[in-house]
Design a protein around this motif. Sequence first.
Motif, PDB file in Angstrom:
ATOM      1  N   ASN A 110      23.485 -17.697   3.311  1.00 34.36           N
ATOM      2  CA  ASN A 110      22.016 -18.135   3.134  1.00 34.36           C
ATOM      3  C   ASN A 110      22.326 -19.722   2.761  1.00 34.36           C
ATOM      4  OD1 ASN A 110      19.948 -18.296   1.143  1.00 34.36           O
ATOM      5  ND2 ASN A 110      19.155 -16.571   2.498  1.00 34.36           N
ATOM      6  N   HIS A 111      21.297 -20.198   3.182  1.00 35.47           N
ATOM      7  CA  HIS A 111      21.067 -21.800   3.110  1.00 35.47           C
ATOM      8  C   HIS A 111      20.819 -22.080   1.790  1.00 35.47           C
ATOM      9  CE1 HIS A 111      20.141 -25.852   4.058  1.00 35.47           C
ATOM     10  NE2 HIS A 111      18.978 -25.707   3.245  1.00 35.47           N
ATOM     11  N   VAL A 112      19.916 -21.222   1.129  1.00 35.51           N
ATOM     12  CA  VAL A 112      19.313 -21.522  -0.373  1.00 35.51           C
ATOM     13  C   VAL A 112      20.506 -21.302  -0.961  1.00 35.51           C
ATOM     14  CG1 VAL A 112      17.439 -20.967  -1.816  1.00 35.51           C
ATOM     15  CG2 VAL A 112      16.936 -21.136   0.550  1.00 35.51           C
ATOM     16  N   LYS A 113      21.227 -20.020  -1.062  1.00 34.30           N
ATOM     17  CA  LYS A 113      22.046 -19.685  -2.067  1.00 34.30           C
ATOM     18  C   LYS A 113      23.200 -20.743  -1.981  1.00 34.30           C
ATOM     19  CE  LYS A 113      21.388 -14.755  -1.570  1.00 34.30           C
ATOM     20  NZ  LYS A 113      21.833 -13.622  -0.964  1.00 34.30           N
ATOM     21  N   ALA A 114      23.485 -21.139  -0.736  1.00 32.02           N
ATOM     22  CA  ALA A 114      24.435 -22.328  -0.555  1.00 32.02           C
ATOM     23  C   ALA A 114      24.253 -23.703  -1.499  1.00 32.02           C
ATOM     24  CB  ALA A 114      24.833 -22.533   0.893  1.00 32.02           C
ATOM     25  N   HIS A 115      22.917 -23.818  -1.411  1.00 26.24           N
ATOM     26  CA  HIS A 115      22.613 -25.014  -2.235  1.00 26.24           C
ATOM     27  C   HIS A 115      23.158 -24.963  -3.580  1.00 26.24           C
ATOM     28  CE1 HIS A 115      20.398 -28.047  -0.010  1.00 26.24           C
ATOM     29  NE2 HIS A 115      19.444 -27.268   0.583  1.00 26.24           N
TER      30      HIS A 115
END
Length: 329
Positions: A110-115
């Motif tokens: 998940n891109h947001v978690k990765a942030h």
Amino acid sequence: MRVLGIESTCDETAIAVVEDGRKITSNCVVSQIQLHAVYGGVVPELACRRHIDMLLPVLQQSLETAGVLLEDIDLFAVATGPGLVGALLIGLHAAKALALIQRKPLIGVNHVKAHLYGALLSTQEEVRYPALGVVLSGGHTELVLLKDVAAYEPISNTVDDAIGEAFDKVAKILHLPYPGGPEIERLAMSGDPHRYRFTAGQVKGRPLHFSFSGLKTAVLYAVREGGEMHPADIAASFQKAAFEDVERKIFAAADSFGCNTIVFGGGVTASQTLRRRLEAKAGTLRLVWPTLDVALDNAAMIAGLGFQLYQKVGADNLSLDVESRLIWS
Ligand code: KG4
Ligand code: ZN
């Protein structure tokens, strides 16, 4: 373990190689900012075509920079959302093809978690959990309880515009180029933040939630009212209102959830104005910021979190699909 990460959620085609979820050996990003600038925002169809054109050259560049061959990669990690569905599918299918050909595992991230993982990649010090996770990006404004490296409990989010989206829309109102955040920050430096009385929205009964669409509209009215316009003062006043609001809610959340450490992620956290402001008031709280190469959209954060998820839950299979919503738990 050598992980190749692929990011194509929006308007960056990015591929990175990260070792053991820690050591970034390449982090290549091709931005499409110029392509979309004339439209004042991302045009999905154009973004997809550019992703297709750029994916293989970026892959080659990323492998060369890392000094490795495709067969040296142990795991393929790919951002499966949230984002533009067409753009996500391009990254996902590239990752599937690579994993299939190389007979190596595949994992969706998940891109947001990765942030949030971007900040963890940026610090050598151990992070004390639970920490408060703060994502401020073009698509998201999220407070989350970070219970471990990859364990989350949502606290609050925006009920309308994301904070970065508000910066981009206000920039458009002021005829500044896209993306608006850095432009507003630059213009605000010469402005008076007290000239206009802007405030961010409050959500009834949910004190930690965010609302930025009223703030954006207030800026629009201030500009339309006519009279003498002071763009730098508008930028400074808007930025102050937005950051005052996130600052208050971040510190309130850290307090009520007993977090001593705050982990930041997302493009808006690239703002030096925001960093200075929060650092000045942090007291004994420890603030963990992403370095600039992993603050804006990138694939190192995807590879890094991909490694952690693989250790925790194992690989995905080839039926992996895109996921345009954000589900924290
Ligand atoms: O995380 P990101 O690269 O992409 C998303 O996942 O959305 O964030 C991009 C957002 C844009 O809205 C951009 O205007 C904002 O981050 N941004 C900033 C600054 N630099 C980038 N906002 C405020 N101040 C900045 N210096
Ligand atoms: Zn992002």
